[in-house]
Design a protein around this motif. Structure first.
Motif, PDB file in Angstrom:
ATOM      1  N   ALA A 138      20.482 -51.098   1.047  1.00 37.27           N
ATOM      2  CA  ALA A 138      21.304 -51.952   1.916  1.00 37.27           C
ATOM      3  C   ALA A 138      22.679 -51.339   2.144  1.00 37.27           C
ATOM      4  N   LEU A 139      23.292 -50.807   1.104  1.00 38.10           N
ATOM      5  CA  LEU A 139      24.602 -50.182   1.260  1.00 38.10           C
ATOM      6  C   LEU A 139      24.507 -48.880   2.045  1.00 38.10           C
ATOM      7  N   ARG A 140      23.449 -48.109   1.811  1.00 39.37           N
ATOM      8  CA  ARG A 140      23.271 -46.869   2.573  1.00 39.37           C
ATOM      9  C   ARG A 140      23.195 -47.178   4.070  1.00 39.37           C
ATOM     10  N   GLN A 141      22.447 -48.224   4.410  1.00 37.19           N
ATOM     11  CA  GLN A 141      22.268 -48.552   5.823  1.00 37.19           C
ATOM     12  C   GLN A 141      23.538 -49.133   6.441  1.00 37.19           C
ATOM     13  N   THR A 142      24.152 -50.101   5.763  1.00 34.34           N
ATOM     14  CA  THR A 142      25.260 -50.831   6.377  1.00 34.34           C
ATOM     15  C   THR A 142      26.594 -50.105   6.238  1.00 34.34           C
ATOM     16  N   VAL A 143      26.960 -49.744   5.018  1.00 36.25           N
ATOM     17  CA  VAL A 143      28.235 -49.056   4.821  1.00 36.25           C
ATOM     18  C   VAL A 143      28.171 -47.649   5.408  1.00 36.25           C
ATOM     19  N   GLY A 144      27.015 -46.991   5.269  1.00 38.39           N
ATOM     20  CA  GLY A 144      26.862 -45.686   5.905  1.00 38.39           C
ATOM     21  C   GLY A 144      27.039 -45.788   7.413  1.00 38.39           C
ATOM     22  N   SER A 145      26.471 -46.826   8.019  1.00 40.23           N
ATOM     23  CA  SER A 145      26.639 -47.050   9.458  1.00 40.23           C
ATOM     24  C   SER A 145      28.086 -47.340   9.806  1.00 40.23           C
ATOM     25  N   LEU A 146      28.755 -48.192   9.011  1.00 40.28           N
ATOM     26  CA  LEU A 146      30.151 -48.527   9.278  1.00 40.28           C
ATOM     27  C   LEU A 146      31.032 -47.285   9.218  1.00 40.28           C
ATOM     28  N   PHE A 147      30.880 -46.474   8.179  1.00 40.11           N
ATOM     29  CA  PHE A 147      31.698 -45.267   8.058  1.00 40.11           C
ATOM     30  C   PHE A 147      31.421 -44.303   9.210  1.00 40.11           C
ATOM     31  N   TRP A 148      30.164 -44.207   9.623  1.00 37.47           N
ATOM     32  CA  TRP A 148      29.818 -43.334  10.751  1.00 37.47           C
ATOM     33  C   TRP A 148      30.462 -43.849  12.035  1.00 37.47           C
ATOM     34  N   CYS A 149      30.469 -45.164  12.221  1.00 38.54           N
ATOM     35  CA  CYS A 149      31.103 -45.741  13.414  1.00 38.54           C
ATOM     36  C   CYS A 149      32.614 -45.503  13.399  1.00 38.54           C
ATOM     37  N   LEU A 150      33.233 -45.533  12.229  1.00 39.53           N
ATOM     38  CA  LEU A 150      34.661 -45.197  12.145  1.00 39.53           C
ATOM     39  C   LEU A 150      34.892 -43.757  12.569  1.00 39.53           C
ATOM     40  N   GLU A 151      34.010 -42.892  12.124  1.00 41.74           N
ATOM     41  CA  GLU A 151      34.140 -41.464  12.422  1.00 41.74           C
ATOM     42  C   GLU A 151      33.991 -41.189  13.914  1.00 41.74           C
ATOM     43  N   THR A 152      33.080 -41.894  14.558  1.00 41.67           N
ATOM     44  CA  THR A 152      32.772 -41.601  15.960  1.00 41.67           C
ATOM     45  C   THR A 152      33.590 -42.442  16.950  1.00 41.67           C
ATOM     46  N   ASN A 153      34.424 -43.354  16.431  1.00 43.26           N
ATOM     47  CA  ASN A 153      35.250 -44.189  17.311  1.00 43.26           C
ATOM     48  C   ASN A 153      36.713 -44.195  16.866  1.00 43.26           C
ATOM     49  N   GLN A 154      37.194 -43.044  16.407  1.00 47.42           N
ATOM     50  CA  GLN A 154      38.538 -42.991  15.836  1.00 47.42           C
ATOM     51  C   GLN A 154      39.614 -43.487  16.805  1.00 47.42           C
ATOM     52  N   SER A 155      39.501 -43.099  18.052  1.00 45.95           N
ATOM     53  CA  SER A 155      40.554 -43.440  19.004  1.00 45.95           C
ATOM     54  C   SER A 155      40.657 -44.945  19.246  1.00 45.95           C
ATOM     55  N   ALA A 156      39.592 -45.688  18.920  1.00 40.49           N
ATOM     56  CA  ALA A 156      39.577 -47.125  19.194  1.00 40.49           C
ATOM     57  C   ALA A 156      40.233 -47.948  18.099  1.00 40.49           C
TER      58      ALA A 156
END
Length: 310
Positions: A138-156
């Motif tokens: 569950a943490l791999r899926q959710t927190v991993g996704s959240l951190f990836w979204c931070l990485e790919t949407n830095q300017s936002a």
């Protein structure tokens, strides 16, 4: 896209309580009211949805600036315009998108000025034993996704501060307080042993002062143990920064969060054993504000160059 559908609703096959009202509530805002991402809201027991309450909601709210409570949900709705936008993105080979498409679609909507709303669906049934992912996955899926979204949407999010509500249809939360059995002792043991066993890995992720604080609370008697919001927020922001700088393998980094999360949940269960629903909501709001208050702590680390430790 081929059917020219004006709105679409996604419902998990594992959801046992689906009704026509659920489908209508998920579709109506996009079909009739021109909203483009529709997030669900549920009625939960006060010890359900702990990952969302203690991590996913307050952190995404602080960073993306919108108060969407259930971004990682098994049901959601979206418009044809948001669907077409997401189809056009070259990200469908990425694991975070494949495993948690609803969160990625939600973040895409929040960061691209699509109109977002929340709609109350009612009771969220407790999954049967073994029907969902374990806490590590569950943490791999959710927190991993959240951190990836931070990485790919830095300017936002890097220069954004504060948060604002989104339109909500129905109550914005509903909490019940019936008795519920959880193995707290085992949770605390796994936290303490995890801090010891993962010490070299955690030292590469956490700032020295954060690591010292974690070690200090892991030595406490269970009855005196508290994992305060200030430390919890610093710890998660250390993890997000370390993910950004790739100080270790990113999947290993997310998995190293598991025992620390268990410690936080143990503390939460002890603190709120007798709390009322309103107490629970006040606690959630205070944690959200702590994430917002410390956001500059993350942005400073995010922008700073660091020496890769492994």
């Amino acid at each position: 896209d081929l059917l020219r559908a004006k709105a679409c609703a996604i419902v998990s096959p594992a959801t046992s309580s689906t009704s026509p009202d659920w489908i209508a509530n998920l579709l109506r805002p996009a079909f009739r009211d021109n909203y483009e991402f529709v997030s669900p809201l549920y009625s939960r027991h006060k010890f359900q949805g702990l990952l969302a309450r203690n991590l996913l909601y307050p952190m995404t709210r602080a960073l993306f600036g919108r108060r969407v409570r259930e971004l990682y949900a098994d049901e959601w709705g979206f418009s044809n315009r948001l669907g077409a936008f997401c189809l056009s993105q070259d990200v469908w080979h990425e694991e975070p998108v494949r495993t948690r498409p609803e969160a990625w679609m939600g973040v895409s909507a929040l960061t691209s000025d699509f109109r977002c709303c929340q709609v109350f669906l009612g009771e969220k049934p407790q999954p049967t034993a073994g029907s969902g992912p374990d806490i590590v996955e569950a943490l791999r899926q959710t927190v991993g996704s959240l951190f990836w979204c931070l990485e790919t949407n830095q300017s936002a999010w890097l220069n954004r501060s504060g948060s604002e509500p989104v339109p909500t249809f129905g109550p914005d939360h509903a909490v019940t307080a019936e008795p519920m059995e959880l193995d707290r002792a085992r949770m605390f043991e796994m936290f303490c042993s995890g801090v010891k066993q993962l010490e070299p890995i955690l030292q590469s992720i956490l700032r020295p002062e954060t690591m010292s604080s974690v070690q200090a609370i892991s030595a406490l008697n269970p009855r005196a143990f508290r994992f305060g919001p200030d430390l919890w927020v610093k710890l998660l922001y250390d993890f997000a920064s370390a993910y950004h700088h790739s100080v270790i393998n990113r999947d290993h980094l997310v998995q190293a969060l598991v025992p620390l999360y268990r410690g936080k949940i143990y503390s939460f269960l002890v603190e709120h054993a007798d709390s009322s629903p309103s107490d629970m909501e006040n606690d959630c709001e205070n944690l959200c504000l702590e994430f917002e208050r410390q956001k500059s702590y993350l942005t400073e680390q995010w922008k700073a160059g660091v020496e890769v430790k492994s």
